[in-house]
Design a protein around this motif. Structure first.
Motif, mmCIF file in Angstrom:
data_model
loop_
_atom_site.group_PDB
_atom_site.id
_atom_site.type_symbol
_atom_site.label_atom_id
_atom_site.label_comp_id
_atom_site.label_asym_id
_atom_site.label_seq_id
_atom_site.Cartn_x
_atom_site.Cartn_y
_atom_site.Cartn_z
ATOM 1 N N THR A 235 0.830 -1.274 0.104
ATOM 2 C CA THR A 235 -0.015 -0.022 0.067
ATOM 3 C C THR A 235 0.934 1.244 0.101
ATOM 4 O OG1 THR A 235 -0.101 0.009 2.508
ATOM 5 C CG2 THR A 235 -1.776 -1.212 1.158
ATOM 6 N N ALA A 236 2.298 1.102 -0.054
ATOM 7 C CA ALA A 236 3.059 2.353 -0.050
ATOM 8 C C ALA A 236 2.662 3.464 -1.288
ATOM 9 C CB ALA A 236 4.547 1.917 -0.455
ATOM 10 N N SER A 237 2.535 4.448 -0.680
ATOM 11 C CA SER A 237 1.891 5.599 -1.597
ATOM 12 C C SER A 237 2.838 6.978 -1.471
ATOM 13 C CB SER A 237 0.661 5.983 -1.071
ATOM 14 O OG SER A 237 0.055 6.984 -1.508
ATOM 15 N N LYS A 238 3.332 7.513 -0.668
ATOM 16 C CA LYS A 238 3.962 8.722 -0.298
ATOM 17 C C LYS A 238 5.260 8.843 0.703
ATOM 18 C CE LYS A 238 0.275 11.764 -1.579
ATOM 19 N NZ LYS A 238 -0.737 10.318 -2.314
ATOM 20 N N VAL A 239 6.027 9.585 0.560
ATOM 21 C CA VAL A 239 7.299 9.609 1.466
ATOM 22 C C VAL A 239 7.551 11.075 2.023
ATOM 23 C CG1 VAL A 239 9.872 8.846 1.466
ATOM 24 C CG2 VAL A 239 8.349 7.740 0.091
ATOM 25 N N PHE A 240 7.834 10.921 3.339
ATOM 26 C CA PHE A 240 8.285 12.152 3.818
ATOM 27 C C PHE A 240 9.952 12.090 4.058
ATOM 28 C CE2 PHE A 240 9.821 14.326 7.851
ATOM 29 C CZ PHE A 240 9.468 15.596 7.240
ATOM 30 N N ILE A 241 10.876 13.046 3.410
ATOM 31 C CA ILE A 241 12.069 12.890 3.379
ATOM 32 C C ILE A 241 12.633 13.716 4.758
ATOM 33 C CG2 ILE A 241 14.396 13.087 2.430
ATOM 34 C CD1 ILE A 241 12.599 11.193 1.237
ATOM 35 N N CYS A 242 13.622 13.176 5.370
ATOM 36 C CA CYS A 242 14.060 13.967 6.741
ATOM 37 C C CYS A 242 15.520 13.589 6.781
ATOM 38 C CB CYS A 242 13.282 13.552 7.824
ATOM 39 S SG CYS A 242 13.425 11.731 8.432
ATOM 40 N N ASN A 243 16.336 13.845 7.765
ATOM 41 C CA ASN A 243 17.563 13.618 7.958
ATOM 42 C C ASN A 243 18.282 12.583 9.085
ATOM 43 O OD1 ASN A 243 18.187 16.814 7.011
ATOM 44 N ND2 ASN A 243 16.540 17.006 8.839
ATOM 45 N N SER A 244 17.364 11.992 9.505
ATOM 46 C CA SER A 244 17.958 10.948 10.462
ATOM 47 C C SER A 244 16.847 9.824 10.660
ATOM 48 C CB SER A 244 18.553 11.292 11.673
ATOM 49 O OG SER A 244 17.556 11.974 12.452
ATOM 50 N N GLY A 245 17.363 8.676 11.313
ATOM 51 C CA GLY A 245 16.360 7.662 11.878
ATOM 52 C C GLY A 245 15.605 8.068 12.854
ATOM 53 N N THR A 246 15.841 8.920 13.819
ATOM 54 C CA THR A 246 15.079 9.109 15.036
ATOM 55 C C THR A 246 14.008 10.298 14.324
ATOM 56 O OG1 THR A 246 15.073 10.067 17.272
ATOM 57 C CG2 THR A 246 16.533 11.171 15.618
ATOM 58 N N GLU A 247 14.341 11.086 13.467
ATOM 59 C CA GLU A 247 13.386 12.002 12.834
ATOM 60 C C GLU A 247 12.496 11.364 12.053
ATOM 61 O OE1 GLU A 247 14.845 15.572 10.831
ATOM 62 O OE2 GLU A 247 16.855 15.243 11.825
ATOM 63 N N ALA A 248 12.827 10.201 11.452
ATOM 64 C CA ALA A 248 11.656 9.389 10.645
ATOM 65 C C ALA A 248 10.723 8.623 11.654
ATOM 66 C CB ALA A 248 12.639 8.252 9.901
ATOM 67 N N ASN A 249 11.360 8.303 12.630
ATOM 68 C CA ASN A 249 10.476 7.822 13.759
ATOM 69 C C ASN A 249 9.351 8.794 14.350
ATOM 70 O OD1 ASN A 249 10.825 4.983 13.205
ATOM 71 N ND2 ASN A 249 12.737 4.997 14.720
ATOM 72 N N GLU A 250 9.885 10.114 14.482
ATOM 73 C CA GLU A 250 9.390 10.972 14.961
ATOM 74 C C GLU A 250 7.953 11.438 14.006
ATOM 75 O OE1 GLU A 250 9.143 12.732 17.879
ATOM 76 O OE2 GLU A 250 11.128 12.051 19.059
ATOM 77 N N ALA A 251 8.448 11.441 12.974
ATOM 78 C CA ALA A 251 7.115 11.814 11.808
ATOM 79 C C ALA A 251 6.437 10.692 11.859
ATOM 80 C CB ALA A 251 8.011 11.823 10.383
#
Length: 467
Positions: A141-157
């Motif tokens: 079901t993958a549809s969209k992506v948010f790009i950030c700077n690190s793993g912890t930021e990806a998990n915060e999102a």
């Protein structure tokens, strides 16, 4: 011989360095790569610099100045075979030539614009991640992506997006709880730390963010009580890296997916360490049926091969709940970072590389089985998949880390008494054979030797509670 300019200056300013090295080497003839002593040029540089650094890490004495492929060199020009890959980051090895070329080209073209403007690479990277995920048979079901700077930021999102889904579905705010699991590691920022139930690391920064609950990894029977109508999201690692290379059972992840469906919660797979080819598939959850796929997937580490970048991939239902202003980033999605990640992702998604990862992982396992037969009292079991492997010991592994490093091999720990092996995915069979020979030598002096070896502390992101 390689020596970077800073290290060369140190050598020039310490004219007696050669005699010092000869002195310490002659006193330890059995150790080819002894740690720099207190009177070395390396120690002098570190003594000058470390007083200005916040003491967030405990580091061993060597000062790393160069990398190439699966090897690192320190300021004394000693070579180390690297079985750590920057904690599962340098999947394509150190100083990859193609990455260096792109870094140079893009730096001359455009580095940063902020997310107030479009750039050509953030969209290309997002499109690529979704397309290759779908074609690989992962997260259907993958549809969209948010790009950030690190793993912890990806998990915060991911945590924020799950909360937003809960708020959208129940405006009164009842569906707000996040469930995570013991021995997990999701990051050090407050949201990710709140999802990482280790009292040793949470207590100094308490109180944690409210609304987090913790369960037992692979305990299927407890899921119905743990995940309920108040749960907006469940975050879980298909393979716990920092927690000890613990592999989730398919039945556990399927039960989580089923229960999330029942209560309307979002299922988040944290594949920051175990994803991007490390298990021999693009994503670790590809071993599962579609019925166990996530709503959100987070990634980082190998995505930049050392350049800081992370990503949060979501399905359409989650994406529809996130509107302009709900989240953002200053540096995330830069043309420089995204162009590099686009290139790196395409190489990590290659099926030939992934097949080689499985072969190399099996080679490691055969060696580990032999070592376990040789040292049955010290080695308990091997865990993991592909090239994320854990060797569970019955003893403290930190002296072994020291003994291996002083013989030219870098290894790290995780969980409780576990050696972790996350080498570059490009590692050759010959390099594995070389590293295992050094590991066996280190085991010989550590497990059977009469000399007491001082353990190397701090060789994992987070030590287990109580250590």
């Amino acid at each position: 011989m390689y020596l970077d300019p800073a290290a060369q200056g140190l050598r020039d300013s310490h004219t007696n360095l050669h005699s010092v090295r000869a002195h310490w080497t002659s006193h330890i003839p059995s150790i080819p790569n002894p740690d720099p002593p207190a009177d070395s040029a390396t120690a002098a540089q570190l003594n000058e610099q470390t007083p200005y650094m916040v003491a967030t890490y405990v580091r061993p004495p060597p000062l790393m100045v160069k990398g190439e492929g699966c090897y690192l060199w320190d300021a004394e020009n000693r070579r180390y075979l690297d079985f750590t890959a920057g904690i599962a980051v340098n999947a394509l090895g150190h100083s990859d030539p193609e990455m260096a070329k792109l870094l140079y080209q893009q730096a001359l073209t455009l580095v940063h614009t902020s997310n107030l403007y479009h750039n050509p690479w953030i969209g290309e990277l997002s499109k690529q991640i979704v397309a290759k995920t779908l074609s690989a048979g992962a997260m259907h079901t993958a549809s969209k992506v948010f790009i950030c700077n690190s793993g912890t930021e990806a998990n915060e999102a991911a945590i924020k997006f799950a909360r937003k889904v809960g708020k959208t579905r129940t405006p009164a705010g009842n569906q707000h709880e996040i469930v995570s699991f013991h021995n997990s590691f999701h990051g050090r920022t407050m949201g990710a730390l709140s999802a990482t139930p280790n009292p040793k690391y949470q207590k100094p920064f308490s109180p944690m963010i409210p609304g987090f609950k913790y369960g037992t990894y692979n305990d299927t029977a407890s899921i119905n009580d743990l995940v309920n109508e108040n749960t907006c999201g469940v975050i879980v690692e298909p393979i716990q890296g920092e927690g000890g290379v613990n592999v989730a059972t398919p039945s556990f992840l399927q039960a989580l997916r089923d229960r999330c469906n029942e209560v309307g919660a979002v299922l988040i797979y944290d594949e920051i360490q175990c994803g991007l080819g490390r298990t021999g598939r693009l994503w670790a959850h590809q071993y599962l049926p579609q019925s166990a796929h996530p709503d959100i997937l987070t990634t980082a580490k190998a995505l930049g091969n050392g350049f800081p970048i992370g990503a949060t991939m979501v399905n359409e239902d989650v994406a529809n709940c996130v509107v302009t202003g709900d989240h953002g980033t200053t540096f995330g999605g830069s043309p420089l970072g995204c162009r590099l990640a686009h290139h790196i992702f395409s190489r990590l998604a290659d099926s030939e590389l992934q097949s080689a990862v499985l072969e190399r992982g099996n080679l490691f396992r055969r060696h580990f089985s032999r070592l376990q037969e040789k040292y049955p009292e010290q080695i308990r079991e091997t865990r993991g998949r592909g090239l994320i492997l854990g060797l569970q010991l019955a003893v403290d592994p930190t002296p072994l880390v020291t003994a291996a490093r002083e013989r030219g091999l870098l290894i790290i720990t995780c969980g409780k008494n576990t050696l972790r092996f996350v080498p570059p995915l490009i590692i050759s069979e010959g390099e594995i054979e070389e590293g295992v020979r050094i590991l066996e030598q280190a085991m010989e002096v550590t497990f059977r030797g009469s000399q007491e070896i001082e353990g190397t502390k701090g060789q994992q992101e987070m030590a287990p509670a109580g250590r």
